[in-house]
Write a protein that holds these residues in place. Structure first.
Motif, PDB file in Angstrom:
ATOM      1  N   LEU A  54       0.823  -1.211   0.000  1.00  0.00           N
ATOM      2  CA  LEU A  54       0.000   0.000   0.000  1.00  0.00           C
ATOM      3  C   LEU A  54       0.860   1.264   0.000  1.00  0.00           C
ATOM      4  O   LEU A  54       0.414   2.328   0.427  1.00  0.00           O
ATOM      5  N   ALA A  57      -0.686   4.143  -1.834  1.00  0.00           N
ATOM      6  CA  ALA A  57      -2.095   4.394  -1.486  1.00  0.00           C
ATOM      7  C   ALA A  57      -2.359   5.890  -1.359  1.00  0.00           C
ATOM      8  O   ALA A  57      -1.609   6.602  -0.675  1.00  0.00           O
ATOM      9  N   THR A  61      -7.122  10.949  -0.333  1.00  0.00           N
ATOM     10  CA  THR A  61      -8.410  10.649  -0.954  1.00  0.00           C
ATOM     11  C   THR A  61      -9.203   9.670  -0.102  1.00  0.00           C
ATOM     12  O   THR A  61     -10.415   9.820   0.079  1.00  0.00           O
ATOM     13  N   TYR A  62      -8.515   8.645   0.429  1.00  0.00           N
ATOM     14  CA  TYR A  62      -9.180   7.695   1.328  1.00  0.00           C
ATOM     15  C   TYR A  62      -9.791   8.423   2.529  1.00  0.00           C
ATOM     16  O   TYR A  62     -10.919   8.134   2.929  1.00  0.00           O
ATOM     17  N   LEU A 166      -9.383   7.646  -7.518  1.00  0.00           N
ATOM     18  CA  LEU A 166      -8.918   6.340  -7.058  1.00  0.00           C
ATOM     19  C   LEU A 166      -8.688   5.393  -8.230  1.00  0.00           C
ATOM     20  O   LEU A 166      -7.761   4.583  -8.220  1.00  0.00           O
ATOM     21  N   SER A 167      -9.565   5.498  -9.235  1.00  0.00           N
ATOM     22  CA  SER A 167      -9.442   4.603 -10.390  1.00  0.00           C
ATOM     23  C   SER A 167      -8.160   4.864 -11.180  1.00  0.00           C
ATOM     24  O   SER A 167      -7.713   4.011 -11.948  1.00  0.00           O
ATOM     25  N   THR A 169      -5.304   5.252  -9.764  1.00  0.00           N
ATOM     26  CA  THR A 169      -4.213   4.619  -9.026  1.00  0.00           C
ATOM     27  C   THR A 169      -4.140   3.161  -9.456  1.00  0.00           C
ATOM     28  O   THR A 169      -4.799   2.281  -8.893  1.00  0.00           O
ATOM     29  N   ILE A 172      -3.129  -0.099  -7.111  1.00  0.00           N
ATOM     30  CA  ILE A 172      -4.031  -0.605  -6.072  1.00  0.00           C
ATOM     31  C   ILE A 172      -5.385  -0.901  -6.704  1.00  0.00           C
ATOM     32  O   ILE A 172      -5.952  -0.052  -7.399  1.00  0.00           O
ATOM     33  N   PHE A 174      -9.449  -1.599  -7.211  1.00  0.00           N
ATOM     34  CA  PHE A 174     -10.619  -0.882  -6.710  1.00  0.00           C
ATOM     35  C   PHE A 174     -11.161  -1.543  -5.447  1.00  0.00           C
ATOM     36  O   PHE A 174     -11.569  -0.872  -4.500  1.00  0.00           O
ATOM     37  N   THR A 176      -9.502  -3.103  -3.163  1.00  0.00           N
ATOM     38  CA  THR A 176      -8.638  -2.729  -2.041  1.00  0.00           C
ATOM     39  C   THR A 176      -8.963  -1.321  -1.565  1.00  0.00           C
ATOM     40  O   THR A 176      -9.086  -1.062  -0.357  1.00  0.00           O
ATOM     41  N   SER A 177      -9.113  -0.393  -2.520  1.00  0.00           N
ATOM     42  CA  SER A 177      -9.438   0.986  -2.154  1.00  0.00           C
ATOM     43  C   SER A 177     -10.783   1.057  -1.441  1.00  0.00           C
ATOM     44  O   SER A 177     -10.928   1.753  -0.423  1.00  0.00           O
ATOM     45  N   VAL A 181     -11.495   2.394   2.358  1.00  0.00           N
ATOM     46  CA  VAL A 181     -12.424   3.512   2.576  1.00  0.00           C
ATOM     47  C   VAL A 181     -13.507   3.098   3.568  1.00  0.00           C
ATOM     48  O   VAL A 181     -13.858   3.860   4.483  1.00  0.00           O
TER      49      VAL A 181
END
Length: 285
Positions: A54, A57, A61-62, A166-167, A169, A172, A174, A176-177, A181
């Motif tokens: 991560l 990461a 944003t998270y 996020l998309s 990134t 990592i 989706f 996992t994100s 979150v």
């Protein structure tokens, strides 16, 4: 198409449950908190988050999503209560005009006349939806009930932008994100809930917890079936996008007006039609 239908049904079920919460004396914030505990488990089972690496990461944003998601859930609950399912679900779906504007202003996308038309129709639809000439849906009157669907409109637009970030990134997944979150949203919500319990503003009750778990299943089902629909129709994502948004507006309107007897003016009904037109225009764009 079965996945799209299931996703539409799950989305509207969330609104129906929030509508019924007051009738059964459910603490909305507590239900929302426990909703994320189930979402964490279901995300771990079905989306297989990969937590080994991560380093890239997007923590900022998270963090924003971890705060905004439960906060927006509370606003949705208030919007459904005071303005009804019809306006709330429609406001949620036409919020897609906001990331369209952001794509032009911040991400360098070309701005075409068709996109402009979609945005314009979306804002007109939102304005007509907010028009209300009769008493609030709920028994308790509030000064500015139209603020709630407006905040739903703005909130979903911002959250959509954050998920688009996020998309981008690629290191990592989706799943996992989404897992991270949900963990953040649950931890923050639980911290607030514990504080409310300590100052005796809330009380842990099984009815709130069970309601929250059911809410979490419906909320996650909406996301899971939407992702499965995109996977099944990988060569036609616009079909998934359009059908999902129009389906939620249509089913939400039917449930709100037929089951819960929500009143809409002729201007509201024009707004609903324009919202569907805006979705079609933006999909075409």
């Amino acid at each position: 198409m079965i996945y799209i239908l299931l996703s539409i049904c799950c989305s509207v079920i969330v609104s129906v449950m929030l509508k019924l919460a007051k009738r059964y004396s459910i603490d909305i914030f507590q239900a929302i908190t426990w909703n994320y505990s189930v979402a964490i488990i279901l995300t771990a089972i079905f989306l297989k988050p990969q937590l080994s690496n991560l380093t890239d990461a997007p923590v900022y944003t998270y963090s924003l999503l971890g705060v905004l998601l439960p906060a927006l859930f509370v606003i949705i609950g208030a919007s459904v209560r005071f303005m009804g399912i019809v306006r709330t679900d429609t406001a949620q779906r036409i919020s897609l005009v906001i990331p369209l504007i952001a794509a032009f202003l911040f991400f360098g996308e070309a701005f075409t006349p068709v996109k402009f038309a979609g945005i314009a129709v979306g804002f007109v639809a939102m304005g007509l939806l907010l028009f209300r000439s009769h008493a609030p849906v709920a028994e308790t009157k509030v000064t500015f009930p139209w603020l709630y669907p407006l905040l739903v409109f703005a909130g979903f637009g911002v959250i959509d932008i954050l998920f688009k970030k996020l998309s981008q990134t690629t290191s990592i997944t989706f799943g996992t994100s989404l897992f991270l979150v949900y963990v953040l949203a649950f931890v923050l919500s639980l911290a607030v809930l514990i504080y409310l319990v300590l100052i005796k503003k809330a009380k842990f009750l099984w009815m709130h917890i069970l309601f929250g778990w059911m809410l979490g299943v419906a909320n996650f089902g909406n996301i899971l079936f939407y992702l499965l629909a995109h996977r099944a129709l990988a060569h036609n994502p616009s079909l998934v996008f359009t059908t999902m948004n129009i389906g939620v507006i249509t089913l939400g309107t039917l449930v709100g007006t037929i089951v819960f007897k929500e009143k809409t003016t002729w201007l509201n009904r024009i707004g609903i039609i324009l919202a569907i037109i805006a979705v079609i225009i933006i999909t075409y764009a």
